[in-house]
Design a protein around this motif. Structure first.
Motif, short mmCIF file in Angstrom:
data_model
loop_
_atom_site.label_atom_id
_atom_site.label_comp_id
_atom_site.label_asym_id
_atom_site.label_seq_id
_atom_site.Cartn_x
_atom_site.Cartn_y
_atom_site.Cartn_z
N ARG A 103 -3.25 -4.90 -1.33
CA ARG A 103 -4.14 -3.89 -1.85
C ARG A 103 -3.79 -2.59 -1.11
O ARG A 103 -3.27 -2.62 0.00
CB ARG A 103 -5.62 -4.25 -1.65
CG ARG A 103 -6.00 -4.30 -0.18
CD ARG A 103 -7.47 -4.12 0.08
NE ARG A 103 -8.02 -2.89 -0.42
CZ ARG A 103 -7.82 -1.70 0.14
NH1 ARG A 103 -7.06 -1.55 1.18
NH2 ARG A 103 -8.40 -0.62 -0.40
N GLY A 127 -14.22 4.22 5.25
CA GLY A 127 -14.83 4.07 6.58
C GLY A 127 -15.25 2.64 6.88
O GLY A 127 -15.00 1.72 6.10
N GLY A 174 -2.41 -3.72 7.56
CA GLY A 174 -1.00 -3.68 7.90
C GLY A 174 -0.42 -2.29 7.98
O GLY A 174 -1.04 -1.37 8.50
N GLY A 175 0.80 -2.17 7.46
CA GLY A 175 1.55 -0.92 7.59
C GLY A 175 2.56 -1.00 8.72
O GLY A 175 3.10 0.03 9.14
N THR A 176 2.81 -2.21 9.21
CA THR A 176 3.79 -2.42 10.28
C THR A 176 4.68 -3.61 9.90
O THR A 176 4.31 -4.44 9.06
CB THR A 176 3.09 -2.77 11.61
OG1 THR A 176 2.30 -3.96 11.40
CG2 THR A 176 2.18 -1.65 12.09
N HIS A 191 -0.57 -0.08 13.17
CA HIS A 191 0.25 0.54 14.23
C HIS A 191 -0.64 0.94 15.40
O HIS A 191 -1.80 1.34 15.20
CB HIS A 191 0.93 1.77 13.62
CG HIS A 191 1.98 2.36 14.48
ND1 HIS A 191 1.71 3.32 15.43
CD2 HIS A 191 3.32 2.12 14.57
CE1 HIS A 191 2.83 3.65 16.04
NE2 HIS A 191 3.83 2.94 15.53
N ALA A 204 -5.55 4.71 15.25
CA ALA A 204 -6.76 4.40 16.02
C ALA A 204 -8.02 4.37 15.16
O ALA A 204 -8.95 3.62 15.44
CB ALA A 204 -6.94 5.43 17.14
N ARG A 251 0.07 5.43 2.14
CA ARG A 251 0.66 6.73 2.47
C ARG A 251 2.14 6.79 2.12
O ARG A 251 2.63 7.82 1.66
CB ARG A 251 0.54 7.01 3.96
CG ARG A 251 -0.83 6.98 4.51
CD ARG A 251 -1.50 8.35 4.44
NE ARG A 251 -2.92 8.19 4.71
CZ ARG A 251 -3.41 7.94 5.92
NH1 ARG A 251 -2.60 7.89 6.94
NH2 ARG A 251 -4.70 7.77 6.08
N SER A 267 -3.43 -5.30 3.45
CA SER A 267 -3.94 -3.99 3.09
C SER A 267 -3.08 -2.88 3.67
O SER A 267 -2.78 -2.87 4.87
CB SER A 267 -5.38 -3.84 3.63
OG SER A 267 -5.84 -2.53 3.39
N GLY A 275 -7.57 3.55 1.36
CA GLY A 275 -8.66 3.41 2.32
C GLY A 275 -9.86 2.68 1.72
O GLY A 275 -9.98 2.54 0.50
N TYR A 302 -0.94 3.50 17.02
CA TYR A 302 -1.48 4.88 16.98
C TYR A 302 -2.43 5.08 15.81
O TYR A 302 -2.96 6.18 15.62
CB TYR A 302 -0.33 5.90 16.92
CG TYR A 302 0.32 6.04 18.28
CD1 TYR A 302 1.16 5.03 18.76
CD2 TYR A 302 0.08 7.13 19.10
CE1 TYR A 302 1.74 5.12 20.01
CE2 TYR A 302 0.65 7.22 20.36
CZ TYR A 302 1.48 6.21 20.81
OH TYR A 302 2.03 6.29 22.05
#
Ligand code: NAP
Length: 255
Positions: free
Chosen positions: A48, A54, A9-11, A75, A79, A36, A32, A51, A77
């Motif tokens: 949670r 990887g 997530g994050g959006t 988001h 990528a 930041r 997740s 990172g 961006y």
């Protein structure tokens, strides 16, 4: 049977999707976040943070958590995590779906200069001093130190630390959504002549683009990065319908 879903997530949409899917009795959701933002908004489902290390780290997480579905709702961006998600899903043999909101389209009256990268946006500002509104993340604004002749109005969710090594910058802390009327008042009161933006899509941050159009202001628009080719939907509702279909008993699908 409980289906375990990991949502990256994050959006806003990720939060909405998590809330919508959590209403199903047969799923268990984990959302997740990258970790930041200093005080992220409440998400309403188990979260949670941080990172995975990887693609391999994420693949290991998917196996250990017994994840049945990975949803990339990051988001447009972000990528790297999207590439990692596609690769991790492949390695772990877990289905993946992406929620990809469509980008904004240029309409009559828009004065857009399109560039591929943040560095390209810095170059596009040119040598003559401008009054620039940077509506970018705090990690990205550092690149504008290379063009210190401009005045910058910098808006971010968390403080930009350290401050830019430029002589003339004003900082604003705010979290969207931002209405067009308020964005217009902001651009006018700071006498902004250029807006630098990502093509994020969605309603929450479109106000500055519409306000720039109304005021005849140039927008330096950073194009979207390439994202992996996975099954995707443009809206929360469409993605939720894909999830319903995936977890529908085979008998009900007539299989
Ligand atoms: P990124 O460059 O694609 O990812 C960098 C690293 O951050 C990833 O490799 C991963 O670390 C970790 N990461 C990113 N998203 C994560 C998530 N949802 N859960 C766990 N780890 C995550 O990402 P970014 O552009 O820095 O964006 C970070 C977060 O902010 C994302 O959740 C994104 O949705 C949100 N966001 C980004 C933007 C933007 O413009 N980029 C705007 C609004 C919100 P590991 O490799 O260690 O797993």
């Amino acid at each position: 049977m409980t289906h375990r879903i990991l949502i990256l997530g994050g959006t806003t949409e990720a939060r909405q999707l998590a809330g919508k899917l959590a209403a199903r009795a047969d799923v268990s959701i984990t959302l997740s976040l990258a970790g930041r933002t200093e005080s992220p908004v409440a998400q309403g489902v188990p979260v949670r943070s941080g990172g995975f290390g990887g693609a391999r780290g994420l693949a290991a997480y998917l196996r250990e958590a017994g994840t049945d579905l990975l949803v990339d709702a990051t988001h447009p961006y972000a990528a790297r995590i999207s590439a990692n998600a596609a690769e991790a899903a492949r390695q772990a043999g877990v289905p993946i779906m992406a929620l990809r909101r469509p980008g904004w389209e240029r309409v009559a009256g828009d004065r857009w200069t399109q560039v591929d990268t943040v560095a390209g946006a810095v170059t596009a500002l040119g040598l003559t001093p401008r009054r620039v509104f940077l509506a970018l993340g705090r990690q990205e604004v550092a690149a504008f130190e290379a063009a210190s002749q401009h005045h910058y109005l910098i808006r971010s969710v968390d403080p930009v630390e350290p401050r830019l090594a430029v002589p003339d910058a004003t900082y604003l802390l705010a979290r969207g959504p931002f209405r067009e009327a308020d964005e217009r008042a902001l651009l006018e009161s700071h006498r902004i002549d250029t807006v630098v933006s990502k093509n994020s899509g969605g309603e929450a941050t479109y106000g500055k683009i519409a306000a720039a159009r109304a005021l005849g202001i140039e927008v330096v628009m950073i194009r979207r990065p390439a994202l992996p080719d996975v099954a995707s939907a443009e809206t929360v509702e469409a993605l939720a319908a894909m999830v319903d279909h995936l977890f529908e008993p085979a008998a009900e699908r007539g299989v």
